[in-house]
Structure formats: C-alpha cells, structure tokens
Scaffold this motif. Structure first.
Motif, short mmCIF file in Angstrom:
data_model
loop_
_atom_site.label_atom_id
_atom_site.label_comp_id
_atom_site.label_asym_id
_atom_site.label_seq_id
_atom_site.Cartn_x
_atom_site.Cartn_y
_atom_site.Cartn_z
N HIS A 38 0.64 -1.53 0.35
CA HIS A 38 0.53 0.00 0.07
C HIS A 38 0.94 1.54 0.05
O HIS A 38 2.07 1.28 0.20
CB HIS A 38 -1.05 -0.17 1.33
N VAL A 39 0.41 1.90 -0.58
CA VAL A 39 0.90 3.66 -0.98
C VAL A 39 0.77 4.13 0.46
O VAL A 39 -0.94 4.37 0.44
CB VAL A 39 0.89 4.35 -2.13
N CYS A 40 0.96 4.46 1.28
CA CYS A 40 1.00 5.59 2.65
C CYS A 40 0.81 7.06 2.14
O CYS A 40 1.27 7.80 1.58
CB CYS A 40 1.81 5.58 3.96
N CYS A 41 0.18 7.44 2.16
CA CYS A 41 -0.73 8.95 2.11
C CYS A 41 -1.80 9.88 3.11
O CYS A 41 -2.21 9.10 4.12
CB CYS A 41 -1.84 8.75 0.86
N ARG A 42 -0.87 10.72 3.30
CA ARG A 42 -1.87 12.03 4.01
C ARG A 42 -2.42 12.04 4.02
O ARG A 42 -2.75 13.10 2.55
CB ARG A 42 -0.49 12.66 5.29
N VAL A 95 -3.69 6.96 5.33
CA VAL A 95 -4.41 6.39 4.19
C VAL A 95 -3.32 5.06 3.54
O VAL A 95 -2.64 5.59 2.62
CB VAL A 95 -5.71 7.05 3.63
N GLY A 96 -4.06 3.90 3.13
CA GLY A 96 -3.59 3.39 2.44
C GLY A 96 -3.98 3.27 1.36
O GLY A 96 -4.95 2.96 1.13
N ARG A 156 -17.10 2.94 4.99
CA ARG A 156 -18.10 3.26 4.37
C ARG A 156 -16.79 2.86 2.24
O ARG A 156 -16.28 2.06 1.99
CB ARG A 156 -18.87 3.43 2.97
N TRP A 157 -15.23 3.66 3.23
CA TRP A 157 -14.35 4.34 2.54
C TRP A 157 -13.28 3.37 2.26
O TRP A 157 -12.50 3.37 1.09
CB TRP A 157 -14.06 5.74 2.22
N PHE A 158 -13.38 2.41 3.54
CA PHE A 158 -12.15 1.84 3.86
C PHE A 158 -12.13 0.77 4.50
O PHE A 158 -13.84 -0.27 3.84
CB PHE A 158 -12.10 2.06 4.84
N LEU A 214 -7.88 1.97 2.18
CA LEU A 214 -8.69 2.68 1.36
C LEU A 214 -9.67 1.44 0.56
O LEU A 214 -8.95 0.73 -0.63
CB LEU A 214 -8.03 3.43 0.34
N ASP A 215 -10.79 2.15 -0.08
CA ASP A 215 -11.65 1.04 -1.09
C ASP A 215 -11.79 1.48 -2.42
O ASP A 215 -13.18 2.49 -2.62
CB ASP A 215 -13.15 0.37 -0.53
N VAL A 216 -10.71 1.28 -3.12
CA VAL A 216 -10.92 2.42 -4.45
C VAL A 216 -11.55 2.27 -5.23
O VAL A 216 -12.38 3.04 -5.51
CB VAL A 216 -9.11 1.58 -5.14
N ALA A 217 -12.39 0.61 -5.07
CA ALA A 217 -13.71 0.61 -6.29
C ALA A 217 -14.83 1.85 -5.31
O ALA A 217 -15.68 1.70 -5.93
CB ALA A 217 -14.06 -1.44 -5.58
#
Length: 160
Positions: free
Chosen positions: A15-19, A25-26, A125-127, A141-144
């Motif tokens: 996972h790419v870690c993002c702030r 968030v991954g 719902r986003w994770f 993160l749930d990209v879909a």
C-alpha cells in the motif's frame, strides 16, 4: 517440507501511504498507476465539492477527486507536498488528491483489523480495514467505492 504458509492469510499486499491531514490512508499499490505533483484541474461547472475537475493525462480526460473532502469533509492542501495519485478503477482511471505521499508498506492479511465501531458510517464505507503501524493506524482505502462516486456523479473518468 516447508514451514511456510502460502494460504491467503500469509499473503502481503503493498500500500502507498498517503496523508489526509492527520489521517494516514493506504492505497493498494497494484491500483496505483502513477503519482504526480498536484496540478490545478480544469473546473467543470455544477460539480459536487469532492470533484476537483478534470486533467488531461497523455490525451485522456481524467476526473480528479479530492480524497480529503470525501473521507474527512475537508479539502486537501495545495502545499508543495500535495499529490495526485492516479488509480485504476476497473477499466477507468481517476486522480485522487492527497496532502502528502509517503512510503510503501507491506500489509499481511493476518494484520488486517476491522474498523473501529466508533468510526462514523459515512467514513467507514470508504475503507476495507486498518492496520496498526509502529507510529500510527493505517486505514486501507477501498478504491472501488471511491471510484464509484466519480463514475456516477462526475464527468466520465478516463478510459485506459
């Protein structure tokens, strides 16, 4: 005989870690196409607040979503560290604005934990879950689910 467990629980996903503010968030690395400096997208009238606009990415129009607005209700920064993470959502691509991009971490399926019950349903719902890192929690993160809002309410996401 090997002592290795090759089952699904032993598999790791990067996972790419993002702030997003103080939130970590991954984003699944296998969904990330590229990471770019934050560029101001072209404004499209009558868009929802989480839709920043569209960018031209090598001839394709790509919808840019503000991930901060989606998951926290606050826009991402426009600081020099801010980035657009271009992700694959099915056969399409979209850009996700984040405050900062950090390291890539490997997450074992066995380390994945359920989201805390006190997290509001609008955020849950986003994770897909979370992982305890040495210094902080990483929300996966749930990209879909993120891509679905861009596909249904905004201009068409870029085709691959």
């Amino acid at each position: 005989m090997s002592n290795r467990n090759d089952g699904p629980a032993a598999r790791e996903q990067k996972h790419v870690c993002c702030r997003l503010g103080s939130m970590l968030v991954g984003i699944p690395l296998d969904r990330v196409q590229e990471i770019n400096r934050l560029v101001e997208p072209t404004f499209v009238p009558l868009m929802e607040p989480y839709l920043r606009g569209v960018i031209n990415l090598r001839g394709n129009l790509v919808t840019v979503l503000d991930l901060g607005v989606i998951v926290r209700g606050e826009p991402t920064s426009t600081s020099p560290k801010a980035r657009t993470v271009v992700v694959e959502v099915g056969e399409e691509i979209c850009g996700l604005c984040v405050d900062e991009v950090g390291d890539v971490v490997e997450v074992a399926a066995a380390d994945l934990e359920a989201l805390p019950s006190h997290l509001p349903a609008q955020q849950r719902r986003w994770f897909q879950g979370m992982v305890q890192l040495p210094q902080q929690l990483l929300l996966l993160l749930d990209v879909a689910s993120i891509g679905a809002i861009g596909a249904t309410t905004g201009p068409a996401m870029g085709a691959r």
